[in-house]
Design a protein around this motif. Structure first.
Motif, PDB file in Angstrom:
ATOM      1  N   CYS A  43      -9.639  67.540  25.132  1.00  0.00           N
ATOM      2  CA  CYS A  43      -8.711  66.448  25.421  1.00  0.00           C
ATOM      3  C   CYS A  43      -8.212  65.782  24.137  1.00  0.00           C
ATOM      4  CB  CYS A  43      -9.414  65.394  26.269  1.00  0.00           C
ATOM      5  SG  CYS A  43      -9.890  65.968  27.907  1.00  0.00           S
ATOM      6  N   TYR A  44      -7.184  64.961  24.279  1.00  0.00           N
ATOM      7  CA  TYR A  44      -6.734  64.132  23.170  1.00  0.00           C
ATOM      8  C   TYR A  44      -7.166  62.696  23.429  1.00  0.00           C
ATOM      9  CZ  TYR A  44      -2.709  62.638  26.013  1.00  0.00           C
ATOM     10  OH  TYR A  44      -1.909  62.120  27.004  1.00  0.00           O
ATOM     11  N   GLU A  45      -7.413  61.955  22.347  1.00  0.00           N
ATOM     12  CA  GLU A  45      -7.916  60.588  22.442  1.00  0.00           C
ATOM     13  C   GLU A  45      -6.789  59.577  22.414  1.00  0.00           C
ATOM     14  OE1 GLU A  45     -10.757  59.756  19.373  1.00  0.00           O
ATOM     15  OE2 GLU A  45     -11.936  61.533  19.828  1.00  0.00           O
ATOM     16  N   GLY A  46      -7.031  58.459  23.094  1.00  0.00           N
ATOM     17  CA  GLY A  46      -6.087  57.348  23.051  1.00  0.00           C
ATOM     18  C   GLY A  46      -6.480  56.241  24.000  1.00  0.00           C
ATOM     19  N   ASP A  47      -6.342  54.994  23.547  1.00  0.00           N
ATOM     20  CA  ASP A  47      -6.573  53.812  24.387  1.00  0.00           C
ATOM     21  C   ASP A  47      -7.927  53.793  25.086  1.00  0.00           C
ATOM     22  OD1 ASP A  47      -4.004  52.898  23.735  1.00  0.00           O
ATOM     23  OD2 ASP A  47      -3.117  53.922  25.456  1.00  0.00           O
ATOM     24  N   GLY A  48      -8.993  54.130  24.383  1.00  0.00           N
ATOM     25  CA  GLY A  48     -10.328  54.048  24.959  1.00  0.00           C
ATOM     26  C   GLY A  48     -10.650  55.100  25.995  1.00  0.00           C
ATOM     27  N   ALA A  49      -9.920  56.216  25.976  1.00  0.00           N
ATOM     28  CA  ALA A  49     -10.165  57.309  26.915  1.00  0.00           C
ATOM     29  C   ALA A  49      -9.753  58.612  26.237  1.00  0.00           C
ATOM     30  CB  ALA A  49      -9.364  57.108  28.199  1.00  0.00           C
ATOM     31  N   ALA A 138     -20.089  50.362  29.261  1.00  0.00           N
ATOM     32  CA  ALA A 138     -20.402  50.824  27.909  1.00  0.00           C
ATOM     33  C   ALA A 138     -19.119  51.039  27.110  1.00  0.00           C
ATOM     34  CB  ALA A 138     -21.209  52.116  27.966  1.00  0.00           C
ATOM     35  N   GLU A 139     -19.031  50.399  25.957  1.00  0.00           N
ATOM     36  CA  GLU A 139     -17.835  50.543  25.120  1.00  0.00           C
ATOM     37  C   GLU A 139     -17.737  51.923  24.481  1.00  0.00           C
ATOM     38  OE1 GLU A 139     -17.115  47.348  22.411  1.00  0.00           O
ATOM     39  OE2 GLU A 139     -17.700  45.850  23.893  1.00  0.00           O
ATOM     40  N   ASP A 140     -18.863  52.597  24.310  1.00  0.00           N
ATOM     41  CA  ASP A 140     -18.835  53.903  23.644  1.00  0.00           C
ATOM     42  C   ASP A 140     -18.748  55.072  24.632  1.00  0.00           C
ATOM     43  OD1 ASP A 140     -21.369  53.443  24.614  1.00  0.00           O
ATOM     44  OD2 ASP A 140     -22.391  54.393  22.937  1.00  0.00           O
ATOM     45  N   GLU A 141     -18.664  54.790  25.912  1.00  0.00           N
ATOM     46  CA  GLU A 141     -18.504  55.833  26.938  1.00  0.00           C
ATOM     47  C   GLU A 141     -17.050  55.869  27.372  1.00  0.00           C
ATOM     48  OE1 GLU A 141     -20.643  58.064  28.023  1.00  0.00           O
ATOM     49  OE2 GLU A 141     -22.249  57.256  26.795  1.00  0.00           O
ATOM     50  N   TRP A 142     -16.290  56.776  26.795  1.00  0.00           N
ATOM     51  CA  TRP A 142     -14.887  56.899  27.152  1.00  0.00           C
ATOM     52  C   TRP A 142     -14.736  57.874  28.313  1.00  0.00           C
ATOM     53  CZ3 TRP A 142     -11.335  57.378  22.277  1.00  0.00           C
ATOM     54  CH2 TRP A 142     -11.452  56.226  21.515  1.00  0.00           C
ATOM     55  N   PRO A 143     -14.001  57.482  29.332  1.00  0.00           N
ATOM     56  CA  PRO A 143     -13.770  58.432  30.427  1.00  0.00           C
ATOM     57  C   PRO A 143     -12.730  59.476  30.040  1.00  0.00           C
ATOM     58  CG  PRO A 143     -12.566  56.418  30.841  1.00  0.00           C
ATOM     59  CD  PRO A 143     -13.387  56.192  29.586  1.00  0.00           C
ATOM     60  N   MET A 144     -12.820  60.614  30.677  1.00  0.00           N
ATOM     61  CA  MET A 144     -11.766  61.612  30.602  1.00  0.00           C
ATOM     62  C   MET A 144     -10.797  61.264  31.736  1.00  0.00           C
ATOM     63  SD  MET A 144     -11.814  65.817  31.020  1.00  0.00           S
ATOM     64  CE  MET A 144     -13.479  65.730  31.522  1.00  0.00           C
ATOM     65  N   VAL A 145      -9.522  61.250  31.442  1.00  0.00           N
ATOM     66  CA  VAL A 145      -8.518  60.893  32.433  1.00  0.00           C
ATOM     67  C   VAL A 145      -7.809  62.167  32.895  1.00  0.00           C
ATOM     68  CG1 VAL A 145      -6.409  59.570  32.854  1.00  0.00           C
ATOM     69  CG2 VAL A 145      -8.235  58.604  31.428  1.00  0.00           C
ATOM     70  N   LEU A 146      -7.838  62.355  34.204  1.00  0.00           N
ATOM     71  CA  LEU A 146      -7.141  63.490  34.820  1.00  0.00           C
ATOM     72  C   LEU A 146      -5.953  62.941  35.592  1.00  0.00           C
ATOM     73  CD1 LEU A 146     -10.155  65.512  36.252  1.00  0.00           C
ATOM     74  CD2 LEU A 146      -8.990  65.821  34.055  1.00  0.00           C
ATOM     75  N   ALA A 147      -4.796  63.442  35.277  1.00  0.00           N
ATOM     76  CA  ALA A 147      -3.582  63.036  35.968  1.00  0.00           C
ATOM     77  C   ALA A 147      -3.521  63.700  37.340  1.00  0.00           C
ATOM     78  CB  ALA A 147      -2.358  63.432  35.138  1.00  0.00           C
ATOM     79  N   PRO A 148      -2.633  63.221  38.197  1.00  0.00           N
ATOM     80  CA  PRO A 148      -2.394  63.959  39.439  1.00  0.00           C
ATOM     81  C   PRO A 148      -1.730  65.295  39.113  1.00  0.00           C
ATOM     82  CG  PRO A 148      -1.071  61.932  39.342  1.00  0.00           C
ATOM     83  CD  PRO A 148      -1.854  62.008  38.094  1.00  0.00           C
ATOM     84  N   PRO A 149      -1.635  66.180  40.085  1.00  0.00           N
ATOM     85  CA  PRO A 149      -1.042  67.495  39.819  1.00  0.00           C
ATOM     86  C   PRO A 149       0.408  67.386  39.332  1.00  0.00           C
ATOM     87  CG  PRO A 149      -1.900  67.370  42.053  1.00  0.00           C
ATOM     88  CD  PRO A 149      -2.022  66.017  41.469  1.00  0.00           C
ATOM     89  N   PRO A 150       0.821  68.376  38.562  1.00  0.00           N
ATOM     90  CA  PRO A 150       2.236  68.408  38.183  1.00  0.00           C
ATOM     91  C   PRO A 150       3.094  68.640  39.429  1.00  0.00           C
ATOM     92  CG  PRO A 150       1.108  70.396  37.441  1.00  0.00           C
ATOM     93  CD  PRO A 150       0.066  69.511  38.051  1.00  0.00           C
ATOM     94  N   ALA A 151       4.328  68.270  39.342  1.00  0.00           N
ATOM     95  CA  ALA A 151       5.241  68.487  40.461  1.00  0.00           C
ATOM     96  C   ALA A 151       5.427  69.979  40.676  1.00  0.00           C
ATOM     97  CB  ALA A 151       6.586  67.832  40.179  1.00  0.00           C
ATOM     98  N   ARG A 152       5.535  70.356  41.927  1.00  0.00           N
ATOM     99  CA  ARG A 152       5.794  71.764  42.231  1.00  0.00           C
ATOM    100  C   ARG A 152       7.181  72.147  41.746  1.00  0.00           C
ATOM    101  NH1 ARG A 152       3.037  73.639  47.727  1.00  0.00           N
ATOM    102  NH2 ARG A 152       1.221  72.315  47.620  1.00  0.00           N
ATOM    103  N   THR A 153       7.264  73.343  41.217  1.00  0.00           N
ATOM    104  CA  THR A 153       8.577  73.793  40.722  1.00  0.00           C
ATOM    105  C   THR A 153       9.165  74.825  41.639  1.00  0.00           C
ATOM    106  OG1 THR A 153       7.485  75.451  39.349  1.00  0.00           O
ATOM    107  CG2 THR A 153       8.043  73.315  38.334  1.00  0.00           C
TER     108      THR A 153
END
Length: 153
Positions: A43-49, A138-153
């Motif tokens: 993943c990439y880091e940003g904003d505490g996640a 916990a400030e040092d426990e960053w969650p991994m953020v999973l977006a909803p699915p991409p739009a169907r093409t």
């Protein structure tokens, strides 16, 4: 032990009343949990996640008959990047059949508040004895953020 799934608020200090879906996976748990935990290094880091790019993986959610189900779908290439063999996951995403269903978790959920959940799903990595409140606080426990699915093409 299997992944733990929760619906909770208080994750975003800017919107403390917003409810989020939170998944907790054990890094020493099932192969599915270990695979999802390993994705954190991709993943990439940003904003505490840390964020998994939506083109690599996402969380598919459904709410039926008082049950909230979250399926984590990941492209085989992303799994290979973190040393996970995609052949261990034969299930396919309903959104994109090229993506593999790596993990599924469910919990009871009140349909009224659950219909208004924030879009992303937060994933914490912790053993079964770690309470959710400890992870969220916990400030040092960053969650991994999973977006909803991409739009169907």
């Amino acid at each position: 032990m299997t992944a733990r799934l929760y619906v909770c608020s208080g994750l975003d200090p800017d919107t403390p009343d917003t409810a989020f879906v939170v998944l907790v996976v054990d890094p020493d748990g099932t192969p599915a949990e270990r695979a999802v935990a390993a994705l954190g290094s991709y993943c990439y880091e940003g904003d505490g996640a840390v964020y998994l790019v939506r083109t690599d993986g996402w969380a598919e959610r459904s709410l039926r008959d008082g049950w909230l189900t979250v399926d984590v779908a990941v492209r085989p290439e992303a799994l290979r990047q973190v040393g996970v063999d995609p052949l261990g996951f034969p299930g396919r995403s309903a959104v994109d059949p090229q993506a593999l269903l790596v993990l599924s978790a469910r919990t009871t959920a009140d349909p009224a508040p659950s219909a208004h959940l924030a879009e992303p799903t937060a994933v914490f990595v912790a053993g079964p004895g770690v309470p959710l409140d400890d992870l969220v606080d916990a400030e040092d426990e960053w969650p991994m953020v999973l977006a909803p699915p991409p739009a169907r093409t």
